[in-house]
Design a protein around this motif. Structure first.
Motif, PDB file in Angstrom:
ATOM      1  N   ASP A 176       0.811  -1.230   0.000  1.00  0.00           N
ATOM      2  CA  ASP A 176       0.000   0.000   0.000  1.00  0.00           C
ATOM      3  C   ASP A 176       0.845   1.282   0.000  1.00  0.00           C
ATOM      4  O   ASP A 176       0.294   2.372   0.098  1.00  0.00           O
ATOM      5  CB  ASP A 176      -1.002   0.007   1.159  1.00  0.00           C
ATOM      6  N   THR A 177       2.151   1.167  -0.128  1.00  0.00           N
ATOM      7  CA  THR A 177       3.115   2.284  -0.154  1.00  0.00           C
ATOM      8  C   THR A 177       3.210   3.008   1.184  1.00  0.00           C
ATOM      9  O   THR A 177       3.912   3.999   1.290  1.00  0.00           O
ATOM     10  CB  THR A 177       2.840   3.326  -1.266  1.00  0.00           C
ATOM     11  N   CYS A 178       2.508   2.528   2.208  1.00  0.00           N
ATOM     12  CA  CYS A 178       2.481   3.185   3.511  1.00  0.00           C
ATOM     13  C   CYS A 178       2.944   2.247   4.617  1.00  0.00           C
ATOM     14  O   CYS A 178       2.626   2.437   5.793  1.00  0.00           O
ATOM     15  CB  CYS A 178       1.076   3.697   3.815  1.00  0.00           C
ATOM     16  N   GLY A 179       3.685   1.179   4.214  1.00  0.00           N
ATOM     17  CA  GLY A 179       4.251   0.252   5.183  1.00  0.00           C
ATOM     18  C   GLY A 179       3.455  -1.006   5.439  1.00  0.00           C
ATOM     19  O   GLY A 179       3.744  -1.735   6.375  1.00  0.00           O
ATOM     20  N   ASN A 180       2.452  -1.291   4.583  1.00  0.00           N
ATOM     21  CA  ASN A 180       1.584  -2.453   4.804  1.00  0.00           C
ATOM     22  C   ASN A 180       1.422  -3.290   3.549  1.00  0.00           C
ATOM     23  O   ASN A 180       1.485  -2.775   2.435  1.00  0.00           O
ATOM     24  CB  ASN A 180       0.178  -1.996   5.215  1.00  0.00           C
ATOM     25  N   LEU A 181       1.146  -4.554   3.773  1.00  0.00           N
ATOM     26  CA  LEU A 181       0.652  -5.419   2.713  1.00  0.00           C
ATOM     27  C   LEU A 181      -0.858  -5.518   2.890  1.00  0.00           C
ATOM     28  O   LEU A 181      -1.349  -5.634   4.020  1.00  0.00           O
ATOM     29  CB  LEU A 181       1.282  -6.813   2.804  1.00  0.00           C
ATOM     30  N   ILE A 182      -1.579  -5.459   1.776  1.00  0.00           N
ATOM     31  CA  ILE A 182      -3.039  -5.533   1.792  1.00  0.00           C
ATOM     32  C   ILE A 182      -3.459  -6.675   0.867  1.00  0.00           C
ATOM     33  O   ILE A 182      -2.957  -6.795  -0.254  1.00  0.00           O
ATOM     34  CB  ILE A 182      -3.680  -4.208   1.317  1.00  0.00           C
ATOM     35  N   GLN A 183      -4.376  -7.484   1.337  1.00  0.00           N
ATOM     36  CA  GLN A 183      -4.863  -8.625   0.576  1.00  0.00           C
ATOM     37  C   GLN A 183      -6.203  -8.305  -0.084  1.00  0.00           C
ATOM     38  O   GLN A 183      -7.065  -7.699   0.546  1.00  0.00           O
ATOM     39  CB  GLN A 183      -5.035  -9.806   1.533  1.00  0.00           C
ATOM     40  N   LEU A 184      -6.334  -8.693  -1.334  1.00  0.00           N
ATOM     41  CA  LEU A 184      -7.620  -8.616  -2.032  1.00  0.00           C
ATOM     42  C   LEU A 184      -8.175 -10.033  -2.114  1.00  0.00           C
ATOM     43  O   LEU A 184      -7.437 -10.969  -2.414  1.00  0.00           O
ATOM     44  CB  LEU A 184      -7.446  -8.059  -3.446  1.00  0.00           C
ATOM     45  N   ILE A 185      -9.463 -10.159  -1.879  1.00  0.00           N
ATOM     46  CA  ILE A 185     -10.142 -11.462  -1.873  1.00  0.00           C
ATOM     47  C   ILE A 185     -11.336 -11.413  -2.825  1.00  0.00           C
ATOM     48  O   ILE A 185     -12.122 -10.487  -2.784  1.00  0.00           O
ATOM     49  CB  ILE A 185     -10.664 -11.799  -0.457  1.00  0.00           C
ATOM     50  N   GLU A 186     -11.439 -12.442  -3.639  1.00  0.00           N
ATOM     51  CA  GLU A 186     -12.645 -12.677  -4.438  1.00  0.00           C
ATOM     52  C   GLU A 186     -13.224 -13.994  -3.957  1.00  0.00           C
ATOM     53  O   GLU A 186     -12.539 -15.031  -3.973  1.00  0.00           O
ATOM     54  CB  GLU A 186     -12.311 -12.777  -5.926  1.00  0.00           C
ATOM     55  N   MET A 187     -14.452 -13.966  -3.482  1.00  0.00           N
ATOM     56  CA  MET A 187     -15.096 -15.178  -3.009  1.00  0.00           C
ATOM     57  C   MET A 187     -15.508 -16.034  -4.200  1.00  0.00           C
ATOM     58  O   MET A 187     -15.998 -15.503  -5.202  1.00  0.00           O
ATOM     59  CB  MET A 187     -16.338 -14.846  -2.178  1.00  0.00           C
ATOM     60  N   SER A 188     -15.290 -17.334  -4.114  1.00  0.00           N
ATOM     61  CA  SER A 188     -15.719 -18.215  -5.193  1.00  0.00           C
ATOM     62  C   SER A 188     -17.180 -18.555  -5.010  1.00  0.00           C
ATOM     63  O   SER A 188     -17.738 -18.433  -3.920  1.00  0.00           O
ATOM     64  CB  SER A 188     -14.869 -19.493  -5.206  1.00  0.00           C
ATOM     65  N   ALA A 189     -17.814 -18.994  -6.088  1.00  0.00           N
ATOM     66  CA  ALA A 189     -19.238 -19.362  -6.017  1.00  0.00           C
ATOM     67  C   ALA A 189     -19.444 -20.481  -5.009  1.00  0.00           C
ATOM     68  O   ALA A 189     -20.428 -20.503  -4.281  1.00  0.00           O
ATOM     69  CB  ALA A 189     -19.735 -19.770  -7.390  1.00  0.00           C
ATOM     70  N   ALA A 190     -18.464 -21.386  -4.911  1.00  0.00           N
ATOM     71  CA  ALA A 190     -18.581 -22.524  -3.999  1.00  0.00           C
ATOM     72  C   ALA A 190     -18.507 -22.098  -2.534  1.00  0.00           C
ATOM     73  O   ALA A 190     -18.984 -22.799  -1.652  1.00  0.00           O
ATOM     74  CB  ALA A 190     -17.472 -23.530  -4.291  1.00  0.00           C
ATOM     75  N   SER A 191     -17.911 -20.915  -2.271  1.00  0.00           N
ATOM     76  CA  SER A 191     -17.757 -20.469  -0.886  1.00  0.00           C
ATOM     77  C   SER A 191     -19.028 -19.807  -0.355  1.00  0.00           C
ATOM     78  O   SER A 191     -19.104 -19.488   0.818  1.00  0.00           O
ATOM     79  CB  SER A 191     -16.593 -19.492  -0.763  1.00  0.00           C
ATOM     80  N   GLY A 192     -19.981 -19.555  -1.241  1.00  0.00           N
ATOM     81  CA  GLY A 192     -21.207 -18.895  -0.822  1.00  0.00           C
ATOM     82  C   GLY A 192     -21.083 -17.385  -0.803  1.00  0.00           C
ATOM     83  O   GLY A 192     -21.950 -16.696  -0.351  1.00  0.00           O
ATOM     84  N   GLY A 193     -19.918 -16.873  -1.281  1.00  0.00           N
ATOM     85  CA  GLY A 193     -19.696 -15.431  -1.259  1.00  0.00           C
ATOM     86  C   GLY A 193     -20.084 -14.833  -2.532  1.00  0.00           C
ATOM     87  O   GLY A 193     -20.332 -13.772  -2.851  1.00  0.00           O
TER      88      GLY A 193
END
Length: 133
Positions: free
Chosen positions: A116-133
């Motif tokens: 994030d250029t500010c000292g952190n790692l940030i995770q992006l998540i895409e829920m799969s259809a099987a996960s119910g998301g």
């Protein structure tokens, strides 16, 4: 009970505000001067009344070693959900965002991690259809 605000420690609030709004697309919810720093929160454009993310100054002596250890171990400080990970990854790469983990299948989700250029790692998540998301 619900989560009202959560925070991410940032090295520079001005830089973080620009990154989290101009690059990630969040909008400023609160920007209140508090001495040398600000109560600076952002929210998702998709949920402007939702949970606020406080861009918290990294001034406490425990923060730098904590953040350094997380980054060194590849552990994201936060996770944000997206509808289409490949599309969001491409958009962010085109804006110059550096990913430390490319989009990857991870069980019930697809995930990617960026700096994030500010000292952190940030995770992006895409829920799969099987996960119910």
């Amino acid at each position: 009970m619900k989560i009202y605000v959560t925070s991410v420690f940032v090295d520079d609030q001005d830089k973080a505000e620009k990154f989290y709004t101009d690059i990630l697309g969040f909008q400023v919810k609160h920007n209140i001067p508090m001495g040398d720093d600000r109560w600076l929160t952002v929210v998702s454009n998709e949920a402007p009344e939702g949970t606020e993310l406080l861009l918290e100054p990294s001034t406490h002596r425990a923060v730098k070693p904590y953040k350094d250890a997380l980054v060194s171990d590849g552990i994201p400080a936060h996770s944000f959900q997206v509808e289409n990970l490949d599309q969001e990854h491409k958009r962010l790469v085109d804006l110059g965002v550096e990913f430390v983990t490319a989009p990857t299948d991870a069980g019930p989700v697809r995930m990617a991690v960026f700096d994030d250029t500010c000292g952190n790692l940030i995770q992006l998540i895409e829920m799969s259809a099987a996960s119910g998301g």
